[in-house]
Write a protein that holds these residues in place. Structure first.
Motif, PDB file in Angstrom:
ATOM      1  N   PHE A 131       3.986  -8.356  34.384  1.00 47.67           N
ATOM      2  CA  PHE A 131       2.741  -7.636  34.100  1.00 47.67           C
ATOM      3  C   PHE A 131       1.601  -8.626  33.873  1.00 47.67           C
ATOM      4  O   PHE A 131       1.783  -9.680  33.242  1.00 47.67           O
ATOM      5  N   LEU A 132       0.412  -8.252  34.323  1.00 47.92           N
ATOM      6  CA  LEU A 132      -0.818  -8.931  33.926  1.00 47.92           C
ATOM      7  C   LEU A 132      -1.775  -7.864  33.413  1.00 47.92           C
ATOM      8  O   LEU A 132      -2.206  -6.992  34.177  1.00 47.92           O
ATOM      9  N   TYR A 133      -2.082  -7.930  32.122  1.00 45.06           N
ATOM     10  CA  TYR A 133      -2.982  -6.965  31.491  1.00 45.06           C
ATOM     11  C   TYR A 133      -4.363  -7.619  31.334  1.00 45.06           C
ATOM     12  O   TYR A 133      -4.562  -8.482  30.471  1.00 45.06           O
ATOM     13  N   VAL A 134      -5.288  -7.201  32.171  1.00 44.21           N
ATOM     14  CA  VAL A 134      -6.660  -7.711  32.126  1.00 44.21           C
ATOM     15  C   VAL A 134      -7.502  -6.713  31.347  1.00 44.21           C
ATOM     16  O   VAL A 134      -7.552  -5.532  31.701  1.00 44.21           O
ATOM     17  N   LEU A 135      -8.161  -7.185  30.285  1.00 36.51           N
ATOM     18  CA  LEU A 135      -8.954  -6.269  29.482  1.00 36.51           C
ATOM     19  C   LEU A 135     -10.413  -6.687  29.429  1.00 36.51           C
ATOM     20  O   LEU A 135     -10.726  -7.884  29.418  1.00 36.51           O
ATOM     21  N   ASN A 136     -11.271  -5.699  29.408  1.00 39.57           N
ATOM     22  CA  ASN A 136     -12.707  -5.919  29.315  1.00 39.57           C
ATOM     23  C   ASN A 136     -13.061  -6.103  27.844  1.00 39.57           C
ATOM     24  O   ASN A 136     -13.144  -5.140  27.087  1.00 39.57           O
ATOM     25  N   ALA A 137     -13.275  -7.354  27.447  1.00 35.64           N
ATOM     26  CA  ALA A 137     -13.542  -7.654  26.040  1.00 35.64           C
ATOM     27  C   ALA A 137     -14.985  -7.367  25.664  1.00 35.64           C
ATOM     28  O   ALA A 137     -15.280  -7.115  24.494  1.00 35.64           O
ATOM     29  N   GLY A 138     -15.891  -7.407  26.639  1.00 35.03           N
ATOM     30  CA  GLY A 138     -17.304  -7.347  26.302  1.00 35.03           C
ATOM     31  C   GLY A 138     -17.831  -8.740  26.030  1.00 35.03           C
ATOM     32  O   GLY A 138     -17.237  -9.741  26.439  1.00 35.03           O
ATOM     33  N   PHE A 139     -18.937  -8.826  25.299  1.00 36.31           N
ATOM     34  CA  PHE A 139     -19.632 -10.113  25.194  1.00 36.31           C
ATOM     35  C   PHE A 139     -19.062 -11.045  24.129  1.00 36.31           C
ATOM     36  O   PHE A 139     -19.387 -12.228  24.108  1.00 36.31           O
ATOM     37  N   SER A 140     -18.215 -10.547  23.210  1.00 32.51           N
ATOM     38  CA  SER A 140     -17.685 -11.400  22.147  1.00 32.51           C
ATOM     39  C   SER A 140     -16.221 -11.078  21.902  1.00 32.51           C
ATOM     40  O   SER A 140     -15.686 -10.085  22.410  1.00 32.51           O
ATOM     41  N   ALA A 141     -15.583 -11.899  21.099  1.00 37.39           N
ATOM     42  CA  ALA A 141     -14.137 -11.756  20.891  1.00 37.39           C
ATOM     43  C   ALA A 141     -13.788 -10.497  20.108  1.00 37.39           C
ATOM     44  O   ALA A 141     -12.856  -9.769  20.462  1.00 37.39           O
ATOM     45  N   ASP A 142     -14.527 -10.235  19.006  1.00 35.47           N
ATOM     46  CA  ASP A 142     -14.225  -9.113  18.135  1.00 35.47           C
ATOM     47  C   ASP A 142     -12.717  -9.057  17.895  1.00 35.47           C
ATOM     48  O   ASP A 142     -12.131 -10.032  17.421  1.00 35.47           O
ATOM     49  N   LEU A 143     -12.047  -7.956  18.257  1.00 33.30           N
ATOM     50  CA  LEU A 143     -10.597  -7.823  18.082  1.00 33.30           C
ATOM     51  C   LEU A 143      -9.849  -7.830  19.413  1.00 33.30           C
ATOM     52  O   LEU A 143      -8.704  -7.378  19.490  1.00 33.30           O
ATOM     53  N   SER A 144     -10.480  -8.364  20.450  1.00 36.09           N
ATOM     54  CA  SER A 144      -9.867  -8.330  21.778  1.00 36.09           C
ATOM     55  C   SER A 144      -8.565  -9.112  21.841  1.00 36.09           C
ATOM     56  O   SER A 144      -7.643  -8.735  22.576  1.00 36.09           O
ATOM     57  N   GLY A 145      -8.461 -10.203  21.086  1.00 35.14           N
ATOM     58  CA  GLY A 145      -7.219 -10.971  21.069  1.00 35.14           C
ATOM     59  C   GLY A 145      -6.042 -10.141  20.610  1.00 35.14           C
ATOM     60  O   GLY A 145      -5.059  -9.956  21.355  1.00 35.14           O
ATOM     61  N   PRO A 146      -6.089  -9.593  19.391  1.00 31.17           N
ATOM     62  CA  PRO A 146      -4.965  -8.763  18.934  1.00 31.17           C
ATOM     63  C   PRO A 146      -4.784  -7.459  19.710  1.00 31.17           C
ATOM     64  O   PRO A 146      -3.667  -6.968  19.828  1.00 31.17           O
ATOM     65  N   VAL A 147      -5.868  -6.896  20.259  1.00 30.13           N
ATOM     66  CA  VAL A 147      -5.715  -5.698  21.090  1.00 30.13           C
ATOM     67  C   VAL A 147      -4.912  -6.034  22.352  1.00 30.13           C
ATOM     68  O   VAL A 147      -4.003  -5.296  22.751  1.00 30.13           O
ATOM     69  N   GLY A 148      -5.247  -7.154  22.974  1.00 26.10           N
ATOM     70  CA  GLY A 148      -4.478  -7.591  24.138  1.00 26.10           C
ATOM     71  C   GLY A 148      -3.033  -7.888  23.783  1.00 26.10           C
ATOM     72  O   GLY A 148      -2.112  -7.552  24.541  1.00 26.10           O
ATOM     73  N   ASP A 149      -2.825  -8.500  22.605  1.00 28.77           N
ATOM     74  CA  ASP A 149      -1.456  -8.782  22.154  1.00 28.77           C
ATOM     75  C   ASP A 149      -0.657  -7.490  22.025  1.00 28.77           C
ATOM     76  O   ASP A 149       0.482  -7.387  22.488  1.00 28.77           O
ATOM     77  N   ARG A 150      -1.260  -6.492  21.381  1.00 32.42           N
ATOM     78  CA  ARG A 150      -0.528  -5.252  21.141  1.00 32.42           C
ATOM     79  C   ARG A 150      -0.276  -4.494  22.444  1.00 32.42           C
ATOM     80  O   ARG A 150       0.719  -3.779  22.558  1.00 32.42           O
ATOM     81  N   ALA A 151      -1.154  -4.641  23.414  1.00 35.35           N
ATOM     82  CA  ALA A 151      -0.877  -4.048  24.721  1.00 35.35           C
ATOM     83  C   ALA A 151       0.395  -4.650  25.305  1.00 35.35           C
ATOM     84  O   ALA A 151       1.254  -3.930  25.836  1.00 35.35           O
ATOM     85  N   LEU A 152       0.542  -5.960  25.195  1.00 36.89           N
ATOM     86  CA  LEU A 152       1.760  -6.603  25.689  1.00 36.89           C
ATOM     87  C   LEU A 152       2.975  -6.181  24.881  1.00 36.89           C
ATOM     88  O   LEU A 152       4.071  -6.002  25.434  1.00 36.89           O
ATOM     89  N   PHE A 153       2.798  -6.014  23.560  1.00 41.06           N
ATOM     90  CA  PHE A 153       3.913  -5.568  22.715  1.00 41.06           C
ATOM     91  C   PHE A 153       4.429  -4.190  23.132  1.00 41.06           C
ATOM     92  O   PHE A 153       5.549  -3.811  22.778  1.00 41.06           O
ATOM     93  N   HIS A 154       3.602  -3.432  23.847  1.00 39.68           N
ATOM     94  CA  HIS A 154       3.999  -2.081  24.251  1.00 39.68           C
ATOM     95  C   HIS A 154       4.126  -1.940  25.770  1.00 39.68           C
ATOM     96  O   HIS A 154       4.188  -0.824  26.277  1.00 39.68           O
ATOM     97  N   CYS A 155       4.184  -3.053  26.469  1.00 42.93           N
ATOM     98  CA  CYS A 155       4.368  -2.981  27.918  1.00 42.93           C
ATOM     99  C   CYS A 155       5.767  -2.492  28.265  1.00 42.93           C
ATOM    100  O   CYS A 155       6.045  -2.157  29.423  1.00 42.93           O
TER     101      CYS A 155
END
Length: 786
Positions: free
Chosen positions: A310-334
């Motif tokens: 799997f490759l999960y590409v996510l639109n983070a927007g202009f700053s990091a905010d919580l995109s790191g852990p959101v992407g992590d949790r997406a992988l945790f539920h792949c």
């Protein structure tokens, strides 16, 4: 299935009124329906309160060449104008510590709607009108408004991506008898809470400031405001009685507006309030991340998955905010509920010139599951089998067995898997097999209406991915008359958290629920609170409140043993009374005696989730304390001429363990399903080629209405499950896990669409599956069929 249980209110009966495992109404329900529940915008404003209006960027990406605010400053009612130069501390409210999320833009704007300045005026109307008078000259720069055509290998990433790996996925796919690859696009979602972003800041003595804020993370708001003002955290108090919804949209997004109010209040030495209107809120606050998931899978002729990449590409927007852990949790539920013998999953949080996306109910988990379910659907079409058969074939080992098919992609063992029983019970109660056959027969004869059905599972991990967030505190006071004051670190946003925690305390003291006063969440009572997120509110705060109540209870038992000269084991708490040897006294009388005996009747409780550990650099650990399970069976009908559809029926069986409050939990399951249905079907975010959000109001953004709910809606909680781990009364979290049950609707639509090509081609229906998208996919399938 669970039945609602409401115990008798008569004192002295076999059970207290309102203990755990009973169906109780939300503590503010009567106030909600009568309009007496007080939100921040309902609070009387201190005399002389000023109001903020925000000046937003009108380009999506550009250099600020000049900023002329002279007309703004001279507008009627204007007291002051704030820019980044007026920030006493650091001009940053980044929750990730990346220092990439300014309160006010400095010399560059990175998305349309980014705050550039704020107007302080005597009235809200004056502030908002004045903000429109600014003259800002930009040097526009090229903008990135979509991740569709970005190459993750070369595109800018806002934070470090994650890779999960177990076994050799490449080798397993290459060696598999059959293999395929594909892509699924998953749209974002606006939180659309009823109460928008709002804060009231009141300055006090010295550096002190009190903030009333609609925030899910009072302590984070407190710390960031202290950081912005350049004062210690003890100078800032944040209070939250209730929110009109949050869904993750007030976990980090509330901080910017609270910080603006705080800056203005300290500078003007007067109370300052800010409230965004719906258009401003939708334009300038983060949303659920939209994803693109690329997948490749190897499988055998029976449909056993052998390897997946799997490759999960996510639109983070202009700053990091919580995109790191959101992407992590997406992988945790792949994996959702499926065991992959060999797996690789990678995230790619990409920069775009759109608002910074953030937490949303499920926190990336639902997007991860959509990827998993697409793989299942692809394998089902390739093998010509019912997708449910492929699902059951690939489930994790059931609880109590260990055949090596129970290790997640992040190397945690799944020890509590009950998805087999849940799916089997729902398959029978929903009459899935017979209805599927009926639908096939109907579609063969019906020219203009096609029906579809799907049954999908959910396995959802419960805990914060940030280990230190898995802790909570609570404060319990017992007063001399036996009444109880309860305060904890969780926030109430309509989900019934306060009632559940109060039920836990009532159970410990064996007193009626109306003896307990639930008070506003405040950083002045319980410090260092974790955000009310990750479905952890009742798990964490319930345990902390139980700890505090048990401390007091132990003191009362010791006192009674000494006072009455009996062994401690002869003291038993009964409904609203205490048995001491062979006599009984009321709870209030014992408390009164304990006060006279100088017994401490107050306690601070604490809890930290055990077993949690996570090594992100290795992609290994025990990321979740336990898993919550559920399954949903959805049936839809689709008009083949327009793509319009109706959810005809939904059957849900969900696992809440030993539910603390079945009525509230059922409401969470129903609401989560409908909200998830909106995400996957009607809620579409659209940006134009200038980076402007065009769906920024109810007129252009379609959330589900009452008329969109399933015509037949059967929802039940399991009456036999309990948490594998010693959670609070063996209950399970029920905030986020029901949300991805709505994936069943997406796959029911896919099933209906597939009928136009005689079920021979996987529709590859992307989300949101709007009527337009459904119609276009049907047309594509007709062309492919030939």
């Amino acid at each position: 299935m669970h039945k609602s249980v409401i115990t008798s209110g008569a004192r002295g009966n076999a059970r207290i009124r309102g203990g755990v495992a009973t169906s109780q109404k939300h503590d503010s329900a009567h106030k909600h329906v009568t309009g007496t529940a007080s939100y921040i915008d309902d609070m009387p404003e201190p005399e002389g309160t000023l109001h903020l209006g925000v000046g937003f960027a009108t380009v999506a990406h550009g250099i600020i060449k000049s900023l002329d605010l002279s007309a703004v400053r001279t507008a009627p009612g204007v007291v002051d104008v704030l820019t980044w130069k007026d920030v006493p501390g650091e001009n940053d409210i980044s929750p990730s510590g990346m220092h990439d999320d300014p309160i006010f833009a400095v010399d560059r704007v990175q998305f349309h709607g980014q705050p550039v300045f704020a107007v302080v005026a005597k009235t809200r109307d004056q502030a908002r009108r004045a903000a429109r008078l600014a003259k800002i000259e930009y040097e526009e720069l090229p903008g990135i408004f979509s991740i569709d055509n970005l190459d993750p290998a070369t595109a800018r990433q806002v934070t470090t991506p994650l890779t999960l790996k177990r076994g050799d996925a490449r080798a397993a796919i290459d060696a598999a008898p059959r293999r395929l690859k594909g892509r699924v696009k998953i749209g974002g979602q606006d939180h659309f809470y009823l109460e928008g972003q709002v804060s009231l800041a009141i300055p006090g003595e010295d550096d002190d400031i009190l903030i009333y804020c609609s925030t899910q993370g009072p302590s984070e708001t407190q710390h960031l405001i202290a950081h912005v003002l350049g004062v210690p955290s003890h100078a800032v108090t944040v209070e939250v009685r209730r929110m009109g919804g949050g869904f993750g949209g007030k976990e980090t997004q509330a901080n910017q507006w609270a910080a603006m109010a705080a800056i203005a209040a300290k500078k003007q030495k007067r109370a300052v309030k800010i409230r965004l209107d719906r258009d401003e809120d939708m334009t300038s606050t983060g949303k659920r991340h939209d994803f693109i998931v690329d997948y490749e899978v190897g499988f055998d002729d029976e449909g056993h998955i052998l390897g997946v990449d799997f490759l999960y590409v996510l639109n983070a927007g202009f700053s990091a905010d919580l995109s790191g852990p959101v992407g992590d949790r997406a992988l945790f539920h792949c994996d959702n509920a499926y065991f992959y013998p060999a797996v690789q999953a990678r995230s790619a949080p990409l920069y775009t010139n759109t608002v910074s996306n953030t937490a949303f109910r499920g926190f990336g988990g639902p997007q991860g599951m959509v990827g998993a379910e697409r793989v299942i659907e692809e394998v089902a079409f390739a093998t010509g089998k019912d997708p449910l058969e492929i699902r059951k074939l690939n489930f994790y080992d059931p609880m109590g067995t260990d055949n090596g098919r129970n290790i997640t992609p992040y190397h945690q063992k799944v020890e509590d898997c009950i998805i087999q029983r849940i799916v089997a019970e729902l398959e029978q109660s929903a009459n899935y097999a017979a209805r599927r056959a009926e639908i096939r027969a109907f579609n063969a004869k019906s020219r203009y209406v096609k029906r579809g059905i799907a049954l999908t599972p959910v396995k959802f991990g419960i805990s914060f991915t940030k280990t230190e967030s898995n802790q909570a505190g609570a404060l319990v006071h017992v007063y001399g008359d036996g009444s109880v004051h309860l305060n904890h670190g969780g926030t109430e946003m309509g989900q019934g958290l306060h009632m559940k925690v109060a039920q836990v305390v009532a159970e410990e003291f064996q007193i009626d629920i109306d003896c307990i006063k639930i008070t506003a969440t405040t950083t002045g009572k319980v410090p260092n609170t974790s955000p009310t997120a990750a479905s952890s509110g009742a798990d964490l705060n319930g345990m902390a409140a139980q700890d505090a109540a048990r401390q007091i209870k132990r003191r009362l038992i010791r006192f009674a043993a000494e006072q009455y000269q009996v062994p401690e084991d002869q003291i038993v708490f009964l409904p609203n009374r205490v048995r001491v040897d062979n006599q009984e006294i009321s709870f209030g009388e014992l408390v009164k005696q304990a006060y006279i005996g100088r017994v401490q009747l107050s306690a601070a409780g604490f809890y930290k989730t055990p077993k949690i550990h996570w090594d992100r650099s290795k992609g290994r650990g025990h990321a979740f304390y336990y898993f919550a399970y559920g399954a949903a069976c959805a049936e839809v009908s689709v008009d083949v001429l327009t793509g319009e559809y109706q959810v005809e029926r939904a059957d849900i069986l969900h696992d809440a363990g030993r539910s603390l409050n079945p009525a509230i939990d059922l409401g969470q399951v129903e609401g989560g399903f409908v909200q998830g249905m909106g995400w996957l079907t009607t809620e579409e975010l659209v940006w134009d080629d200038k980076g402007r959000l065009r769906t920024h109001a109810p007129s252009t953004y379609k959330i589900p209405l009452a008329s969109d709910r399933p015509k037949i809606f059967n929802v039940a909680l399991t009456d036999w499950s309990e948490a594998y781990e010693p959670t609070i009364h063996r209950s399970k979290a029920v905030g986020e896990p029901p949300f991805p049950l709505a994936i069943s609707v997406l796959h029911a639509l896919s099933d209906a669409v597939a009928s136009v090509a005689d079920y021979r081609i996987c529709p590859r229906l992307d989300a949101p599956a709007t009527p337009e998208r459904v119609l276009m996919v049907m047309e594509r399938l007709r062309r492919q069929r030939g």
